[in-house]
Design an enzyme around this catalytic site. Sequence first.
Site, PDB file in Angstrom:
ATOM      1  CG  HIS A 308      -2.044   0.979   1.160  1.00 38.30           C
ATOM      2  ND1 HIS A 308      -1.899   2.310   1.484  1.00 38.30           N
ATOM      3  CD2 HIS A 308      -3.352   0.827   0.790  1.00 38.30           C
ATOM      4  CE1 HIS A 308      -3.053   2.925   1.321  1.00 38.30           C
ATOM      5  NE2 HIS A 308      -3.957   2.069   0.901  1.00 38.30           N
ATOM      6  CG  ASP A 366      -7.614  -1.735  -2.765  1.00 43.10           C
ATOM      7  OD1 ASP A 366      -8.732  -1.225  -2.618  1.00 43.10           O
ATOM      8  OD2 ASP A 366      -6.566  -1.088  -2.674  1.00 43.10           O
TER       9      ASP A 366
END
Length: 433
Positions: A308, A366
């Site tokens: 991330h 995600d």
Amino acid sequence: MSKDTVTITDNSTGKSIECPIKRGTHGPPVIDCQALPKELGMFTFDPAFMTTASCESTITFVDGEQGILLYRGYPIDQLAEKSSYLEVCYLLLYGELPTSEQMDNFNASIRQHTLLNEGLQRFYSGFRDSAHPMAMLVGVVGALSSYYYDAMDIKNPEHRSKSALRLVAKMPTIAANSYKYLMGHPYVYPRNDLGYVENFMHMMFAVPTEPYQFNETAIKALETVLILHADHEQNASTSTVRLAGSSQAHPFSCVAGGIATLWGPAHGGANEAVIRMLKEIEHPKNIPHYINKFKDKDSYQRLMGFGHRVYKNYDPRAKIIRKICHQLLEELDAEKQPLFEIAMELERIALSDDYFIERKLYPNVDFYSGTILSALGIPLNMFTVMFAVARTVGWVAQWMEMMNEPVVRIGRPRQLYTGAALRDYTPMEERSA
């Protein structure tokens, strides 16, 4: 330099300025450089505002190094486990968890605003039947401002609060209608006897010919996805909403700008990219080859859903959503969900491979949200729409916070001009080829 200031010196002139250091509740301190232009005739240069605090906020705190996400001071894991999406909405909008009476009143207010004007319902027919639902969301939310324009005074706190309620209440209806229009199905009107998430799923998947069967695990999974995506500090779409709001634009048009920004694949499309990757892998036996290509420095292969930009440790949202994702998978027929086996094997390998562990390339939110949305039967082009539904309350909370400031200054970023110097106009006949 004192402990409360930083000295900035222009060596070409010898002039110096003492810039105050401002400290928040959490996070690194910031240097207040507002006096730079006046005192030294300079601005700071910060492409993409990566080291600039554009505002003060009391809503959300993110610590990427430690893997921390707080809504109004409450850890995200506690809220995801114990709270509901609507209670989180109340918290983000008003700063405190509601009492039982406040929650009842808030629920009633949301239900009061779930319907769309019939004229707006007909607005959908102007879109092509192959339109991307995010394009429809941008258009419909923008058009929504025309229905409430005269009654909206952004300087009136009651008007601002009502706009917030309308947006949170109507966004699931707008999103579900977008899906129904693309499917060629009749719109399903909201039901006020259902909870927020149940109502959303009912509008998405119910058809007039048969009763809709709710799955409690699926409802919990979607509610968790909504909670985890409700706000995430000053990201691109939130900054867009704030910047648009600084011009005193209508809040619905500000949110439409946020939706347009979220649509970008570098922002809200990451969970779509996860499913595309899983489809490309095609079978669990192909995972080692895919991972080897990812590790190859000369390859352009990307591993979506791992690591991330903000979280340099484990994404705290991923820890939470992983559990509900696995619960959902256990209830579903694996043969009808061919991507699940690929996703779980990819997760297993990544969590045990030294290459990923050393680089802290853990599965992020995600990875799991994409898997969950796919399991719920939500098509790929609706993934970012679901993100927008969740994030609406964050955008509105940030807008309300900004509008509550004593003075709202219109956003005006500066630039470093590197174009041509001063030139005189030359008539066309005198210009060389």
